[in-house]
Design an enzyme around this catalytic site. Structure first.
Site, short mmCIF file in Angstrom:
data_model
loop_
_atom_site.label_atom_id
_atom_site.label_comp_id
_atom_site.label_asym_id
_atom_site.label_seq_id
_atom_site.Cartn_x
_atom_site.Cartn_y
_atom_site.Cartn_z
N GLU B 172 0.67 -6.30 10.54
CA GLU B 172 0.52 -6.76 9.15
C GLU B 172 0.00 -8.20 9.11
O GLU B 172 -0.82 -8.54 8.26
CB GLU B 172 1.87 -6.63 8.42
N GLU B 175 -3.57 -8.02 9.85
CA GLU B 175 -4.29 -7.45 8.70
C GLU B 175 -4.48 -8.51 7.62
O GLU B 175 -5.56 -8.62 7.01
CB GLU B 175 -3.51 -6.25 8.15
N CYS B 192 6.50 -1.97 3.50
CA CYS B 192 7.69 -1.53 4.27
C CYS B 192 8.68 -0.75 3.41
O CYS B 192 9.46 0.03 3.93
CB CYS B 192 8.44 -2.73 4.83
N SER B 212 -0.83 -3.07 2.10
CA SER B 212 -1.15 -3.11 3.53
C SER B 212 -1.23 -1.68 4.03
O SER B 212 -0.47 -0.82 3.59
CB SER B 212 -0.03 -3.85 4.28
N LYS B 251 13.99 6.32 2.34
CA LYS B 251 13.43 6.54 3.69
C LYS B 251 13.39 8.02 4.01
O LYS B 251 12.59 8.47 4.84
CB LYS B 251 14.24 5.76 4.73
N GLU B 254 10.14 9.03 2.60
CA GLU B 254 9.03 8.50 3.39
C GLU B 254 8.80 9.33 4.66
O GLU B 254 7.67 9.66 5.00
CB GLU B 254 9.32 7.04 3.78
N GLU B 259 1.56 12.92 5.66
CA GLU B 259 0.66 12.19 6.57
C GLU B 259 1.40 11.53 7.74
O GLU B 259 0.77 11.02 8.66
CB GLU B 259 -0.14 11.13 5.80
N CYS B 396 16.98 -4.83 1.43
CA CYS B 396 17.60 -3.64 2.04
C CYS B 396 19.12 -3.78 2.21
O CYS B 396 19.82 -2.77 2.28
CB CYS B 396 16.97 -3.33 3.38
#
Lengths: 195, 468
Positions: B172, B175, B192, B212, B251, B254, B259, B396
């Site tokens: 990141e 990037e 994230c 990102s 999560k 996710e 993908e 979190c």
């Protein structure tokens, strides 16, 4: 004779949203362990106040600490007494006869199982006949609001309510405040009338 | 082993958060806390969740206090509710109206299956919260006990999401620099937090290019487990069962995104929350409080202080800045603790001098606060280059899968304690910058090549979907 009237907790039905935090806080305050997270709790939550929901009203109901407590009047084993400014059930003496439950005008008393160290307490003599034979019967006792006896701060339900719907009423203070409010209101009314 | 029994399937992740219609009293505190207005209903009546809008953050699960009482006679039996919620039958805690479906049973089954080689990862915020479920004070820091407990539960490799957090920073940070120097879409958003990502996809799809392309640390770890990890441990990838322990309910969503299979397999097979791990530990009758501390396994369990910061709001930003500074200036950042991005405000702006230029950043904590900034960006008024957004109010550490704080008055103290020990963990680790993680360096040297390189791009980056 003491002229002090017993304090009691009462909810404002206009503020109560029915979230049951009061019940959770009450249960936690009355367990023998210090619970802070849901995961730590290993016994059912047993509150000493009861959220009531009808079409017309939502609010918790709890013991009014009656001055002439009918529950104490009818208790056949004298397990209910006045200690300081509250009506207290001695759980060791209670025989679970449910008479107090029957006479309480508010339904503020329930008969509940007893837990110690996360385990339900059984009776030593009375057994229950089941398909698997005789098993121990759990010990149950009368349970009601004790104003969080032993807590240094206000009762757990009052502190926990996110809507501040619960209030500890101290009758003499309440009466005096109402007198003051009435006098001020009257004065304002007279002023308006004169103007 | 039958794949449908244990591994996450798309059907599992479609519906994560639920409201028990028998238990909900309609107090609507969940409605007030939901950052995406996904909960609807009449006051005083059971509420329902719009699954398309729900970002599965689990804040409603945290706040709900309507519970199943033993005096409720007209509700389904506890055993039935336990089964519906996917909970272990040994769970004793009270059942509240708002809940997330659990996956501890799947983990238990996988750990009992000798055919599988289980690799587990544990997110940074778990180590400052799980001990609360065993009676320790708010925020107690217990990474060593977690590693020991996971090993006792039977995990073949006890790895760590923190390793992948360091890896995320490498990608990141690179990037960000690439976008700034080569003219990519700015400001760049962190990616994230899966609830934040889903929110962008469904509410601001036109701003997706700002995200990102990095996968979250959870997904990077999963992809590395089933590729590099299989070489390290000399095990066939199809035998590897990838488990993650997360402070977050989203999560679960996710890991089920279609993908997320760049390793050639599901990168993460199953996600359990902090609460669910505590339940598994109790179920196995492990004496958590008296476990001797153990280390996470190497190499995929090695981590730096920067990685541990991912658990708090502003942490990804701080970790990224430490490494970006190094990548740009070739020197270490002079003041390693970047206090200007810390704190509790919903939107925090800061400027950081990096060599000859100033990097302007924004940190958003609490998804409700994102809208203001997003509208500014849409209107072309963004004067910053990098933005971190975490859905949950304190990052979190306050995630939907964390131990449920029973009383509202305890919540601020719990979050402060968890955050304070996260910072303490960073300060007490010998290496505090992601680029100095020796095992991340080895991973690049022997497997990935370089950040944003071909292999990194294939395994560690992803694309997003408009959901409008």
């Amino acid at each position: 004779m003491s002229t002090n009237l017993n304090a009691f907790v009462v909810a404002d039905p206009n503020k109560c949203i029915g979230c049951k935090v009061c019940e959770v806080a009450c249960s936690v305050a009355h367990t023998d362990k210090e619970f802070v997270t849901a995961g730590m709790i290993d016994t059912p939550l047993i509150a000493k106040l009861y959220l009531v929901k009808t079409l017309a009203v939502t609010m918790p109901v709890q013991c009014r600490q009656c001055e002439n407590a009918p529950c104490a009047q009818v208790c056949p084993v004298a397990a209910i007494t006045q200690i300081n400014d509250r009506i207290v059930i001695d759980e060791t003496d209670c025989i679970g006869c449910k008479t107090c439950l029957m006479v309480c005008p508010f339904g503020a008393i329930d008969i509940v199982p007893v837990y110690r160290d996360g385990e339900m307490v059984s009776q030593s003599t009375l057994k229950v006949k089941t398909a698997e034979g005789f098993v121990e019967k759990e010990r149950v006792v009368a349970s009601k609001c004790d104003l969080c006896a032993g807590r240094s701060t206000s009762p757990a339900c009052v502190t926990a309510c996110p809507e501040k719907a619960l209030e500890m009423i101290v009758p003499k203070q309440e009466k005096k405040q109402r007198n003051v409010d009435a006098a001020v209101n009257l004065l304002n009314y007279v002023k308006k009338f004169v103007e | 082993m039958d794949e449908d029994i244990v591994r996450m399937t798309t059907a599992d992740v479609a519906r994560i958060i639920h409201i028990d219609q028998e238990l909900c009293t309609g107090c609507q505190r969940c409605v007030a806390i939901c950052p995406v207005d996904a909960i609807k209903g009449q006051k005083g009546q059971p509420q329902t969740i719009c699954q398309e809008r729900c970002v599965a953050c689990g804040q409603c699960v945290q706040i709900c206090s309507a519970y199943a009482s033993i005096f409720d006679e007209d509700i389904a039996p506890r055993e039935q509710k336990i089964a519906e919620r996917g909970l272990l039958s040994s769970v004793k805690e009270p059942l509240f109206a708002s809940y997330n479906c659990g996956d501890a049973l799947k983990v238990k089954a996988a750990l009992a299956d000798s055919q599988l080689f289980t690799m587990v990862q544990c997110a940074p915020a778990v180590r400052v919260a799980i001990a609360e479920e065993f009676g320790l004070p708010w925020g107690s820091l217990v990474p060593g006990k977690i590693a020991a407990a996971l090993r006792k539960l039977g995990c073949n490799r006890v790895y760590d999401t923190n390793f992948a957090a360091d890896l995320t920073i490498m990608e990141e940070g690179s990037e960000l620099i690439q976008r700034v120097t080569a003219g990519g879409t700015l400001p760049m958003f962190t990616s994230c937090c899966p609830a934040w990502v889903k929110y962008v996809e469904q509410t601001y799809p036109e701003l997706i290019p700002h995200l990102s392309s990095c996968k979250s640390p959870q997904q990077m770890a999963g992809a590395i487990f089933k590729t590099y990890g299989t070489k390290v441990d000399r095990v066939e990838a199809e035998r590897v069962f990838s488990i993650s322990v997360m402070p977050c309910t989203c999560k679960k969503f996710e890991c089920g995104r279609p993908e997320m299979d760049d390793s050639g397999y599901r990168d993460v097979d199953v996600v359990i929350t902090t609460r669910e791990l505590a339940q598994l530990i109790k179920d196995a009758e492990i004496d958590f409080l008296h476990l001797p501390e153990e280390e996470f396994d190497k190499p995929l369990g090695t981590y730096t202080g920067a990685a541990s910061l991912f658990g708090v709001s502003g942490g990804v930003m701080e970790a990224a800045l430490r490494t970006s500074y190094k990548l740009i200036t070739r020197e270490s950042i002079p003041e390693i603790s970047i206090r200007s991005v810390r704190g509790g405000a919903g939107i925090r702006k800061a400027s950081v001098k990096v060599g000859n230029w100033t990097l302007k950043v924004v940190v958003v904590s609490g998804l409700k606060n994102a809208k203001t900034v997003m509208e500014q960006i849409k209107a072309g008024k963004a004067d910053f280059q990098f933005m971190e957004v975490m859905c949950c109010p304190a990052g979190c550490v306050s995630g939907g899968g964390q131990p449920k704080v029973l009383l509202p008055s305890d919540r601020p103290g719990a979050y402060v304690g968890r955050a304070a020990n996260t910072y303490a963990h960073d300060e007490n680790l010998r290496i505090r910058e992601s680029h100095n993680n020796p095992d991340v360096q080895k991973l690049y040297k022997f497997f990935l090549g370089e950040p944003l390189g071909h292999e990194s791009h294939h395994l560690l980056h992803t694309q997003y979907t408009s959901r409008k």
